[in-house]
Design an enzyme around this catalytic site. Sequence first.
Site, PDB file in Angstrom:
ATOM      1  N   ASN A  10       0.862  -1.182   0.000  1.00  0.00           N
ATOM      2  CA  ASN A  10       0.000   0.000   0.000  1.00  0.00           C
ATOM      3  C   ASN A  10       0.900   1.234   0.000  1.00  0.00           C
ATOM      4  OD1 ASN A  10      -1.829   2.012   0.382  1.00  0.00           O
ATOM      5  ND2 ASN A  10      -2.513   1.364   2.408  1.00  0.00           N
ATOM      6  N   LYS A  12       0.027   4.219  -0.312  1.00  0.00           N
ATOM      7  CA  LYS A  12      -0.674   5.394   0.237  1.00  0.00           C
ATOM      8  C   LYS A  12      -0.450   6.585  -0.709  1.00  0.00           C
ATOM      9  CE  LYS A  12      -0.313   3.291   4.729  1.00  0.00           C
ATOM     10  NZ  LYS A  12      -0.312   3.420   6.180  1.00  0.00           N
ATOM     11  N   GLU A  96      -7.082   4.816   7.540  1.00  0.00           N
ATOM     12  CA  GLU A  96      -6.874   6.230   7.180  1.00  0.00           C
ATOM     13  C   GLU A  96      -8.103   6.791   6.462  1.00  0.00           C
ATOM     14  OE1 GLU A  96      -3.127   5.539   5.262  1.00  0.00           O
ATOM     15  OE2 GLU A  96      -2.249   5.131   7.225  1.00  0.00           O
ATOM     16  N   GLU A 164      -5.393  -4.585  10.621  1.00  0.00           N
ATOM     17  CA  GLU A 164      -4.381  -3.542  10.814  1.00  0.00           C
ATOM     18  C   GLU A 164      -4.705  -2.756  12.084  1.00  0.00           C
ATOM     19  OE1 GLU A 164      -2.321  -2.505   6.835  1.00  0.00           O
ATOM     20  OE2 GLU A 164      -3.996  -1.157   7.088  1.00  0.00           O
TER      21      GLU A 164
END
Length: 247
Positions: A10, A12, A96, A164
Amino acid sequence: MARKTLVAANHKMNGTLQSVKEICQNLNNAQLDPNVETVVAPPAIYLLAARETLKKEIAVAAQNVFDKPNGAFTGETSAHQLKDASVDWAILGHSERRTILGETDETVASKTKYATDNGISVIWCCGESLEQREAGKTLEVIAAQLAALKKEVSDWSKIVIAYEPIWAIGTGKVATKEQAQEVHASIRKWLKDNVSQQASDETRILYGGSVSEKNCKELAQEADIDGFLVGGASLKPAFVDIINCKK
Ligand code: 13P
């Protein structure tokens, strides 16, 4: 049926066109364990470049996908557009997006249903905050997130679950193998009790949160850890060592 290990990157909101291409070329050139499925999730603007650069054995994931067909949804990307671009995966429900972008359990569940119904495999994320863990609510929080998903989804075959813990993301504070295994086993039991024995046996459950080339081997030995969702370390050459953690 043995579950195939899956390791996903990932990225991001990091990188440049050049750095994404370099990461993809490094993966193409590395000796990757053929028993591991590798997935790379660059920022949306670099999805096409990643798909063009990566060899076909390595899959590409979007970091988000909307729950409506093509239409007047400014700023969103559809499952159909991902398919059109040979992007076969999406990450959904990352903490997130839940905390910064305000996505609810229901939004995440709806997006997961729409994506999987339209041929996109989903890495569906869950996890507790530090406050929730310290209050002894970890398993309860995860079960509630799973229950919201179950309300929408009936076909679990295109879903990979990523556990996570929020306190482990980007902090360098990885969960211990015992902490991770406890939650992974509870997710597997939840699948058995609430979905089916098959979903429990076959659904892959990844761990994410400060995974590195140093801690991945130990975590990978746990019975219910089927791979990793990797943030920071996926931008570095050491990501290859994480993919090869069982070699
Ligand atoms: P880090 O590996 O940087 O802790 O990020 C984990 C994560 O959020 C992956 O989705």
